[in-house]
Design a protein around this motif. Sequence first.
Motif, PDB file in Angstrom:
ATOM      1  N   HIS A 230       0.783  -1.190   0.044  1.00  0.00           N
ATOM      2  CA  HIS A 230       0.058  -0.082  -0.098  1.00  0.00           C
ATOM      3  C   HIS A 230       0.744   1.315  -0.235  1.00  0.00           C
ATOM      4  O   HIS A 230       1.547   1.285   0.976  1.00  0.00           O
ATOM      5  CB  HIS A 230      -0.869   0.082   1.120  1.00  0.00           C
ATOM      6  N   SER A 247       3.391  -5.948  -4.533  1.00  0.00           N
ATOM      7  CA  SER A 247       2.151  -5.609  -4.248  1.00  0.00           C
ATOM      8  C   SER A 247       1.085  -6.435  -5.058  1.00  0.00           C
ATOM      9  O   SER A 247       1.127  -6.714  -6.375  1.00  0.00           O
ATOM     10  CB  SER A 247       1.789  -4.071  -5.123  1.00  0.00           C
ATOM     11  N   TYR A 253      -7.365  -5.617  -4.040  1.00  0.00           N
ATOM     12  CA  TYR A 253      -8.081  -4.343  -3.687  1.00  0.00           C
ATOM     13  C   TYR A 253      -9.152  -4.003  -5.031  1.00  0.00           C
ATOM     14  O   TYR A 253     -10.214  -3.693  -4.770  1.00  0.00           O
ATOM     15  CB  TYR A 253      -7.230  -3.038  -3.434  1.00  0.00           C
ATOM     16  N   ILE A 260      -7.078   2.705  -4.525  1.00  0.00           N
ATOM     17  CA  ILE A 260      -5.764   3.165  -3.785  1.00  0.00           C
ATOM     18  C   ILE A 260      -5.311   4.562  -4.168  1.00  0.00           C
ATOM     19  O   ILE A 260      -5.263   4.876  -5.364  1.00  0.00           O
ATOM     20  CB  ILE A 260      -4.856   2.058  -3.929  1.00  0.00           C
ATOM     21  N   THR A 265      -7.336   4.314   1.058  1.00  0.00           N
ATOM     22  CA  THR A 265      -8.048   3.739   0.341  1.00  0.00           C
ATOM     23  C   THR A 265      -9.616   3.943   0.374  1.00  0.00           C
ATOM     24  O   THR A 265     -10.173   4.263   1.258  1.00  0.00           O
ATOM     25  CB  THR A 265      -8.118   2.043   0.555  1.00  0.00           C
ATOM     26  N   THR A 307       0.219   3.568  -7.207  1.00  0.00           N
ATOM     27  CA  THR A 307       1.335   2.923  -6.462  1.00  0.00           C
ATOM     28  C   THR A 307       2.686   3.367  -7.106  1.00  0.00           C
ATOM     29  O   THR A 307       3.722   3.607  -6.463  1.00  0.00           O
ATOM     30  CB  THR A 307       1.320   1.212  -6.661  1.00  0.00           C
TER      31      THR A 307
END
Length: 489
Positions: A230, A247, A253, A260, A265, A307
Amino acid sequence: MAPIFEILDKDAGGRIGRLKTPHGVVETPTVMPVINPNIQLISPKEMRDFGAEILITNSYIIYRKEELREKALKEGLHGLLDFDGPIMTDSGSFQLSVYGSVEVTNKEILEFQQKIGSDIIVPLDIPTPPDVSWKRAEEELEVTEERLREARELIRGEQLLACPVQGSTHPELRERAAVHGRDLEFEVYPLGAVVPLMEAYRYAELVDVIAACKKGLSPTAPVHLFGAGHPMMFALAVALGCDLFDSAAYALYAKAGRYITAQGTSHVDKLSYLPCPCPICSKYSAEELKTAPNRQELLAKHNLYATFAEIRLIKQRIKEGNLLELVEQRCRAHPRLLDGLKRLYEHSEWLEEVDPATKSTFFYCGPESAKRPEVLHFEKKLDRFSLEGKAIIRTRPVKGEKEYARVLVFKPPFGAYPVEMEEVYPFNAEVPRVPDREALEKALENTLKLIELNPEAEFTFVCEEVFKHPLLEKLAEKAKIVYRKDWEK
Ligand SMILES: [Zn+2]
């Protein structure tokens, strides 16, 4: 021979590095997207478009499924996944932690990873969960260490070998495990069994675990925070010296409809707007994303963009030397992350040792900044100043100060330092006009120490009216305090 891991830039415990693997060089910090060999929402090749330089997959899943195993043995791991960049493989330890057993030995899974051409091979360690007794953690660690020795004897060559560091939530065991691994000289060090801590938002304990492992490892060893995916906690983990993340979160998710961001989130159904500049969020409205037939895929893509954007931001901050400011911002996204930030600065003593001496301007971002390594560093060096005669301590220049033998600047959270150092890092810090209690307290404590260290000098402190703290009474016993408004008269 050039080292496997080369550090190019540093800030706090964080670094930008280059990790050499048989399938190319990876710039760290980075995230390895987890590829499920059975289901691929996004193809491994496509992962590059998001910024991925290295992938991670599970060799145990491949080993268990005949069709995948045969293909991997024939075409290699890179052929199986159709990806020509570096790939790390996990060993089945995760399955061991979930199901309690696996149908493979350490030696078998190591040899399998070697045969299929994995770039980073992971032994079958025992992932000891948090909160177990010392006895159990120690016993399991002994099994892990035996397997690590076996692995090191078996794997020597181009392929990198990882050394999972276990020890549950016992910092002493974590550090011991790290030292054991360091002495056997592995190429990459994953910190294992930390997922339960992250899932329960136990960031303070996560910080302790990372710090304990780091203290036992060589400072030049690459560290992988296993299972951390995360982006909201990347900055914190990087500041502690983690270089690799992985990840599965982007896909898991997405499956659960979760969107995210580096701040946390959200469930996509609760979004009226998409607060992200990625190609998905620019193209689709929140309504379109919610109702898209390929919603899961779109969400997974957005999650990957978010990310990797955070990773790039972190790298830029390391270059600029203001990573800790980013950490302090990110850790305000959740109260438990704030616990993590506070715990980070409890390790300031260690951070100070690894923190480069000069950086860009120190920004005071809140009460936690009063505990930054730079502040601790100054406190420890107070005895270096030798003062005699009449000395004046003030925040801003005051009339008649030239008549004093020494002029000192008072700047929370540091305290008092010679005016000659005003433009020098970290004293050129940007701080609020009105200090908070923590900053003022630290500055007054340090000023008291400085006065006590210099009994030959005679101090006058020009105090701002807004400064209110009980320590001022104590200061009044050792120095003459004059409020600014009275000074100007
Ligand atoms: Zn987006």
